[in-house]
Design a protein around this motif. Structure first.
Motif, PDB file in Angstrom:
ATOM      1  N   GLY A  16      -2.276   8.561  11.050  1.00 14.20           N
ATOM      2  CA  GLY A  16      -2.043   7.508  10.059  1.00 14.20           C
ATOM      3  C   GLY A  16      -2.293   7.995   8.641  1.00 14.20           C
ATOM      4  N   ILE A  17      -3.359   8.791   8.473  1.00 15.84           N
ATOM      5  CA  ILE A  17      -3.684   9.327   7.145  1.00 15.84           C
ATOM      6  C   ILE A  17      -2.578  10.265   6.658  1.00 15.84           C
ATOM      7  CG2 ILE A  17      -5.277  10.832   5.874  1.00 15.84           C
ATOM      8  CD1 ILE A  17      -7.525   9.690   7.648  1.00 15.84           C
ATOM      9  N   PHE A  18      -2.119  11.157   7.548  1.00 17.18           N
ATOM     10  CA  PHE A  18      -1.035  12.070   7.163  1.00 17.18           C
ATOM     11  C   PHE A  18       0.276  11.308   6.941  1.00 17.18           C
ATOM     12  CE2 PHE A  18      -3.726  15.557   8.834  1.00 17.18           C
ATOM     13  CZ  PHE A  18      -3.570  16.457   7.786  1.00 17.18           C
ATOM     14  N   ALA A  19       0.441  10.179   7.639  1.00 17.10           N
ATOM     15  CA  ALA A  19       1.633   9.357   7.427  1.00 17.10           C
ATOM     16  C   ALA A  19       1.628   8.756   6.018  1.00 17.10           C
ATOM     17  CB  ALA A  19       1.696   8.242   8.476  1.00 17.10           C
ATOM     18  N   VAL A  20       0.469   8.298   5.564  1.00  9.50           N
ATOM     19  CA  VAL A  20       0.342   7.774   4.201  1.00  9.50           C
ATOM     20  C   VAL A  20       0.602   8.895   3.195  1.00  9.50           C
ATOM     21  CG1 VAL A  20      -1.209   6.699   2.520  1.00  9.50           C
ATOM     22  CG2 VAL A  20      -1.280   5.971   4.906  1.00  9.50           C
ATOM     23  N   SER A  21       0.091  10.102   3.520  1.00 13.48           N
ATOM     24  CA  SER A  21       0.331  11.261   2.653  1.00 13.48           C
ATOM     25  C   SER A  21       1.825  11.565   2.559  1.00 13.48           C
ATOM     26  CB  SER A  21      -0.417  12.482   3.206  1.00 13.48           C
ATOM     27  OG  SER A  21      -0.250  13.604   2.368  1.00 13.48           O
ATOM     28  N   ALA A  22       2.530  11.429   3.691  1.00 13.94           N
ATOM     29  CA  ALA A  22       3.984  11.636   3.694  1.00 13.94           C
ATOM     30  C   ALA A  22       4.680  10.586   2.838  1.00 13.94           C
ATOM     31  CB  ALA A  22       4.513  11.583   5.129  1.00 13.94           C
ATOM     32  N   LEU A  23       4.179   9.361   2.881  1.00 14.59           N
ATOM     33  CA  LEU A  23       4.732   8.279   2.071  1.00 14.59           C
ATOM     34  C   LEU A  23       4.552   8.575   0.581  1.00 14.59           C
ATOM     35  CD1 LEU A  23       6.044   5.483   1.914  1.00 14.59           C
ATOM     36  CD2 LEU A  23       3.758   4.477   2.094  1.00 14.59           C
ATOM     37  N   ASP A 146      -2.349  12.453  -3.115  1.00 13.49           N
ATOM     38  CA  ASP A 146      -1.609  13.629  -2.663  1.00 13.49           C
ATOM     39  C   ASP A 146      -2.549  14.776  -2.314  1.00 13.49           C
ATOM     40  OD1 ASP A 146       0.749  14.976  -2.044  1.00 13.49           O
ATOM     41  OD2 ASP A 146       0.847  15.904  -4.013  1.00 13.49           O
ATOM     42  N   LEU A 147      -3.647  14.880  -3.069  1.00 16.07           N
ATOM     43  CA  LEU A 147      -4.597  15.977  -2.859  1.00 16.07           C
ATOM     44  C   LEU A 147      -5.668  15.660  -1.817  1.00 16.07           C
ATOM     45  CD1 LEU A 147      -5.128  17.095  -6.574  1.00 16.07           C
ATOM     46  CD2 LEU A 147      -3.905  18.354  -4.798  1.00 16.07           C
ATOM     47  N   LEU A 148      -6.102  14.411  -1.765  1.00  8.35           N
ATOM     48  CA  LEU A 148      -7.244  14.058  -0.903  1.00  8.35           C
ATOM     49  C   LEU A 148      -6.866  13.538   0.481  1.00  8.35           C
ATOM     50  CD1 LEU A 148      -9.857  12.463  -3.350  1.00  8.35           C
ATOM     51  CD2 LEU A 148      -9.772  14.780  -2.429  1.00  8.35           C
ATOM     52  N   LEU A 149      -5.698  12.934   0.617  1.00  6.27           N
ATOM     53  CA  LEU A 149      -5.306  12.415   1.934  1.00  6.27           C
ATOM     54  C   LEU A 149      -5.219  13.517   3.000  1.00  6.27           C
ATOM     55  CD1 LEU A 149      -2.669   9.650   1.070  1.00  6.27           C
ATOM     56  CD2 LEU A 149      -4.884   9.332   2.204  1.00  6.27           C
TER      57      LEU A 149
END
Length: 218
Positions: A16-23, A146-149
């Motif tokens: 989910g976290i990487f999905a938000v990062s992709a968004l 972008d950096l922390l997710l």
């Protein structure tokens, strides 16, 4: 909640976290379209897909792609020509994704933690560069995300990675369970055959009880 259920939960949280990062990366594409950002987005999608379908190889391919892209960016911008400060950002950027890749390929949980530490250092370097030219309050929130997710995703993913020793222990448990199951089935079959012999009068009740003790005591 058992260990496997916890690992699954952590895997979904990391996904989910990487999905938000992709968004966030998709928003970057909309705002500043370039081919490199598109590949960043694809790399993140691969990581997300691998986490959600429990396929480490797909996540590793995504991490590997991001490593190559970070290296390409470093070289294409003249490597050390940008100065020491930017090199202190770009090199940890490469190392972050590389450590994530190795942790996935080798099932090495500790390297996921190392990647998270490198990611935090990368963020602090970026902040120091930004504050040289502008105030900290002007730093866009999307850059912070972008950096922390990915850092948060890497940290959570540590708890979802099945280490080599854990897999060996799991296989050993399954093997033992299989042996025990076969033994139990064997005992039941022998007792059933023994009961048939008793019912048909081939053996006496005393012989039945004695043999039953021998079978159960195996």
């Amino acid at each position: 909640m058992n260990i496997m259920e916890k690992k699954t939960l952590f895997r979904y949280i990391a996904g989910g976290i990487f999905a938000v990062s992709a968004l966030v990366q998709l928003l970057n594409i909309v705002r500043y379209f370039n081919v490199l950002n598109v590949f960043y987005f694809i790399a993140l999608l691969l990581i997300v897909a691998g986490l959600f379908i429990k396929n480490t190889l797909i996540s590793a391919v995504g991490s590997g792609l991001y490593t190559v892209l970070a290296l390409y960016r470093f070289i294409s911008y003249g490597a050390f020509a940008q100065g020491l400060v930017w090199s202190l950002y770009n090199i940890p950027n490469i190392l972050f994704w590389l450590m994530l890749l190795v942790s996935l390929v080798g099932n090495i949980r500790a390297l996921g933690g190392v990647a998270a530490g490198i990611g935090i250092f990368r963020f602090l370097v970026y902040v120091s560069i930004w504050t040289r030219y502008d105030s900290l309050s002007s730093l866009p929130f999307r850059i912070v995300l972008d950096l922390l997710l990915p850092v948060a995703g890497a940290l959570i993913m540590c708890f979802a990675i099945e280490t080599v020793s854990a897999k060996v222990a799991l296989n050993a448990t399954r093997t033992t369970s299989s042996i025990n199951a076969n033994t139990a089935e064997n005992i039941i079959e022998r007792l059933e055959r023994l009961k048939k012999l008793l019912d048909s009068g081939v053996i006496t009740q005393e012989e039945f009880e004695e043999e039953k003790k021998n079978i159960i005591g195996m």
